[in-house]
Design a protein around this motif. Structure first.
Motif, short mmCIF file in Angstrom:
data_model
loop_
_atom_site.label_atom_id
_atom_site.label_comp_id
_atom_site.label_asym_id
_atom_site.label_seq_id
_atom_site.Cartn_x
_atom_site.Cartn_y
_atom_site.Cartn_z
N HIS A 1 2.63 3.80 -0.57
CA HIS A 1 1.65 3.53 0.47
C HIS A 1 0.58 2.55 0.01
CE1 HIS A 1 -0.95 3.67 3.85
NE2 HIS A 1 -1.90 4.32 3.20
N TYR A 2 -0.46 3.05 -0.64
CA TYR A 2 -1.59 2.18 -1.00
C TYR A 2 -1.15 1.19 -2.06
CZ TYR A 2 -6.58 1.11 -1.59
OH TYR A 2 -7.81 0.49 -1.63
N ILE A 3 -1.50 -0.07 -1.86
CA ILE A 3 -1.06 -1.12 -2.77
C ILE A 3 -2.22 -2.04 -3.08
CG2 ILE A 3 -0.26 -2.55 -0.82
CD1 ILE A 3 2.01 -3.54 -2.66
N LYS A 4 -2.31 -2.45 -4.33
CA LYS A 4 -3.43 -3.30 -4.75
C LYS A 4 -2.95 -4.26 -5.84
CE LYS A 4 -7.52 -2.01 -4.29
NZ LYS A 4 -8.78 -1.25 -4.26
N VAL A 5 -3.22 -5.55 -5.63
CA VAL A 5 -2.97 -6.55 -6.66
C VAL A 5 -4.07 -6.41 -7.70
CG1 VAL A 5 -2.72 -9.01 -7.17
CG2 VAL A 5 -1.90 -8.10 -4.98
N THR A 6 -3.70 -6.41 -8.98
CA THR A 6 -4.70 -6.25 -10.03
C THR A 6 -5.57 -7.50 -10.13
OG1 THR A 6 -3.12 -7.05 -11.68
CG2 THR A 6 -3.28 -4.66 -11.36
N PRO A 7 -6.78 -7.38 -10.68
CA PRO A 7 -7.69 -8.53 -10.74
C PRO A 7 -7.10 -9.76 -11.43
CG PRO A 7 -8.89 -6.52 -11.21
CD PRO A 7 -7.45 -6.14 -11.14
N ASP A 8 -6.23 -9.55 -12.44
CA ASP A 8 -5.64 -10.71 -13.13
C ASP A 8 -4.47 -11.32 -12.36
OD1 ASP A 8 -3.59 -8.90 -13.54
OD2 ASP A 8 -3.88 -8.74 -15.70
N GLN A 9 -4.13 -10.71 -11.21
CA GLN A 9 -3.07 -11.22 -10.33
C GLN A 9 -1.68 -11.17 -10.97
OE1 GLN A 9 -4.38 -12.47 -6.92
NE2 GLN A 9 -5.68 -10.98 -7.99
N LYS A 10 -1.53 -10.32 -11.97
CA LYS A 10 -0.25 -10.25 -12.69
C LYS A 10 0.55 -8.99 -12.36
CE LYS A 10 -1.85 -12.95 -16.66
NZ LYS A 10 -2.08 -12.95 -18.14
N HIS A 11 -0.07 -8.04 -11.66
CA HIS A 11 0.59 -6.76 -11.37
C HIS A 11 0.16 -6.27 -9.99
CE1 HIS A 11 1.17 -6.64 -15.78
NE2 HIS A 11 -0.11 -6.95 -15.85
N ILE A 12 0.90 -5.30 -9.47
CA ILE A 12 0.42 -4.52 -8.33
C ILE A 12 0.46 -3.05 -8.73
CG2 ILE A 12 1.05 -6.18 -6.55
CD1 ILE A 12 3.47 -4.44 -5.91
N VAL A 13 -0.50 -2.31 -8.19
CA VAL A 13 -0.55 -0.86 -8.37
C VAL A 13 -0.22 -0.23 -7.03
CG1 VAL A 13 -1.94 1.12 -9.05
CG2 VAL A 13 -2.31 -1.09 -10.15
N VAL A 14 0.75 0.67 -7.02
CA VAL A 14 1.18 1.35 -5.80
C VAL A 14 1.11 2.85 -6.04
CG1 VAL A 14 3.10 1.78 -4.23
CG2 VAL A 14 2.69 -0.53 -5.08
N THR A 15 0.56 3.58 -5.08
CA THR A 15 0.55 5.03 -5.16
C THR A 15 1.55 5.60 -4.15
OG1 THR A 15 -1.48 4.89 -3.85
CG2 THR A 15 -1.71 5.48 -6.15
N ASP A 16 2.39 6.50 -4.64
CA ASP A 16 3.48 7.06 -3.84
C ASP A 16 3.05 8.35 -3.12
OD1 ASP A 16 5.16 5.05 -4.58
OD2 ASP A 16 6.35 6.22 -5.98
N TYR A 17 2.10 8.19 -2.24
CA TYR A 17 1.71 9.32 -1.38
C TYR A 17 0.97 8.78 -0.17
CZ TYR A 17 -0.69 13.33 0.61
OH TYR A 17 -1.17 14.25 1.49
N PHE A 18 1.37 9.22 1.02
CA PHE A 18 0.70 8.81 2.25
C PHE A 18 -0.05 10.00 2.85
CE2 PHE A 18 1.08 8.01 6.98
CZ PHE A 18 -0.01 7.17 7.03
N VAL A 19 0.62 10.83 3.63
CA VAL A 19 -0.04 11.99 4.25
C VAL A 19 0.96 13.13 4.35
CG1 VAL A 19 -1.14 12.93 6.32
CG2 VAL A 19 -1.62 10.59 5.63
N GLN A 20 0.50 14.33 4.00
CA GLN A 20 1.25 15.56 4.23
C GLN A 20 0.29 16.59 4.80
OE1 GLN A 20 3.13 16.58 0.49
NE2 GLN A 20 4.66 14.96 0.66
N THR A 21 0.39 16.84 6.08
CA THR A 21 -0.50 17.79 6.75
C THR A 21 0.03 19.22 6.70
OG1 THR A 21 0.54 17.33 8.89
CG2 THR A 21 -1.40 16.02 8.31
N GLY A 22 1.25 19.41 6.21
CA GLY A 22 1.82 20.75 6.16
C GLY A 22 2.05 21.31 7.55
#
Length: 468
Positions: free
Chosen positions: A386-407
């Protein structure tokens, strides 16, 4: 087992449990002759949970190393009885994935959402997606003066709005924040502004702005995406879903098809821009360096990327025109979420297709000839990105594998593996999967963990630190 109740019965439950009374404002601000009749049409209220206190936090093993690259992850505990927290990690090559610190906040089950830094790097703000279910605060602030040992600073909530989403730092201090819902999660939401001390000073449009209020009541207003062009003095927000409709009782999720173009100085809404049958316009971001100040927006139902020209005039003579830029194909249709980030040179955009378990990459250096850099049929090592961010040095991306789980409380429960991926950007803009942090394993003593978003500090050059 936790008790649940509707808002109408919350007072009785509170008395029985000797809890403080809860008082929430009207779903829609009362403007005589304008909005009063709409209060009678408000939908069913969401399910609320009794706001029982969180359990004491388990211990963690901190590290005293001082890496040049630091990752902050805004995280909920797998066991919602534990506190929500900010996890601080090393992102340096030689110490990648070393836990530096854990900073708890006085909330639990808040479903931590987006995270953003102030321009000076001294403060982080993290929002709570499901704060209203336990009537908790919606925004949490961290002091990062010592970047290796963040401390909790304060929290607050809006009066007319809840469900925090995207965050942008103001040049003079403070933040702009999209709040996707009203105080109880219905439409309309608000664009919230804080001062340099992080006190909420405005919820735009303000109730006295009848023209803009009529604009947001005319069509579903649930702002999620947020992008600001400081030079051209405009703001773009994108409407995603009406939050209360993802919770029981619900007759179905209500998705939006619109963006709003705002004047930065006055916070007047200049135009409502429609993407027909968009089915949730989750994200919008200005393209760095674009000569027309154009932005890219994602239409989730369509699985498409649209380009927004804020200064072109539509058929009614109003600023703001939307055109289809790129169709991501059948595997991107109805993927629940499509979130993005763009490199600072404006060449590449990266997009997470949450329920397709895929991260797409586009070369947008020539907007008349967009090139896809990933293989849509490739199996990637990610579940629920879900959430994705290019790192400040523009050499990587950080992705987190969780969106929403309301149960059992809601309709959205997307699969996830609760990892933070650190992915290399190759010279041509394509991606090479490399390293990850397994939050379920790291925080097993909290029942696992659900990292939703990240901020990266790059302190490689002490005279020019980067916060993003």
């Amino acid at each position: 087992m936790k008790s649940v109740t509707t808002l109408a019965g919350l007072a009785a439950v509170g008395q029985a449990l000797t809890l403080p009374p809860v008082s929430l404002p009207p779903l829609i601000p009362d403007i005589p002759g304008v909005t009063t009749p709409l209060n009678d049409l408000s939908p069913a209220l969401p399910i609320l949970q009794v706001p029982t206190p969180a359990e004491p936090s388990p211990p963690f093993e901190a590290s005293d190393i001082k890496p040049k690259k630091i990752g902050y992850f805004w995280t909920g505990a797998g066991d919602k009885r534990h506190k929500d927290f900010l996890a601080t990690y090393s992102l340096d090559d030689d110490t990648f994935g070393t836990l530096l610190w854990v900073t708890d906040v006085p909330s639990s089950g808040n479903d931590p959402h987006h995270l953003g830094p102030s321009l000076d790097g001294k403060t982080l703000i993290g929002g709570g997606l499901l704060s209203l279910l336990k009537t908790q605060d919606t925004a949490f602030y961290f002091d990062t003066t010592n970047p290796y040992r963040p401390t909790f600073k304060k929290s607050n909530r809006g009066i007319f709005s809840s469900i925090t989403d995207e965050i942008r730092a103001k040049p003079d201090g403070g933040f702009y924040i999209t709040y996707m819902g009203s105080a109880v999660g219905t439409s309309p939401g608000r664009l919230v502004e804080t001062d340099a001390d992080f006190n909420i000073i405005h919820e735009w449009p303000e109730v006295t702005d009848v023209e803009s209020t009529l604009n947001i009541l005319d069509e579903q207003f649930n702002p999620h995406g947020l992008s600001i062009d400081w030079e051209r003095k405009n703001i773009l927000t994108s409407d995603f879903v009406e939050p209360v409709t993802i919770l029981h009782p619900s007759t179905g999720i209500k998705r939006a098809n619109t963006l709003r173009l705002w004047d930065l100085d006055t916070k007047k809404i200049l135009n409502t821009i429609t993407i027909p049958d968009g089915g949730g316009i989750q994200d919008v971001k200005h393209i760095p360096g674009n000569p027309e100040g154009a932005a890219l927006a994602t239409a989730v139902h369509l699985g498409q990327v649209w380009i927004i020209y804020p200064e072109r005039l539509d058929q009614h003579g109003k600023p703001g025109v939307a055109e289809l830029l790129y169709d991501l194909g059948p595997k991107a249709r109805d993927t629940t979420a499509i979130y993005t980030d763009i490199t600072q040179d404006g060449r590449f955009i990266y997009l997470t297709l949450t329920t397709a378990d895929h991260i797409a990459a586009l070369d947008i250096s020539d907007l008349n000839n967009v090139k896809r850099l990933d293989n849509p049929d490739e199996d990637q090592p990610t579940i629920g990105p879900h959430y994705i961010k290019v790192t400040p040095d523009q050499k990587h991306i950080v992705v987190t594998d969780y969106f929403v789980q309301t149960g059992a409380l809601g309709l959205i429960n997307t699969p996830a593996d609760f990892k933070a991926l650190y992915i290399d950007i190759l010279d041509d803009g394509s991606l090479s999967f490399n390293r990850s942090i397994d939050f379920d394993r790291e925080f097993a003593n909290r029942g696992g963990a659900k990292p939703h978003s990240s901020v990266v500090f790059d302190l490689t050059d002490p005279d020019h630190p980067l916060y993003y």
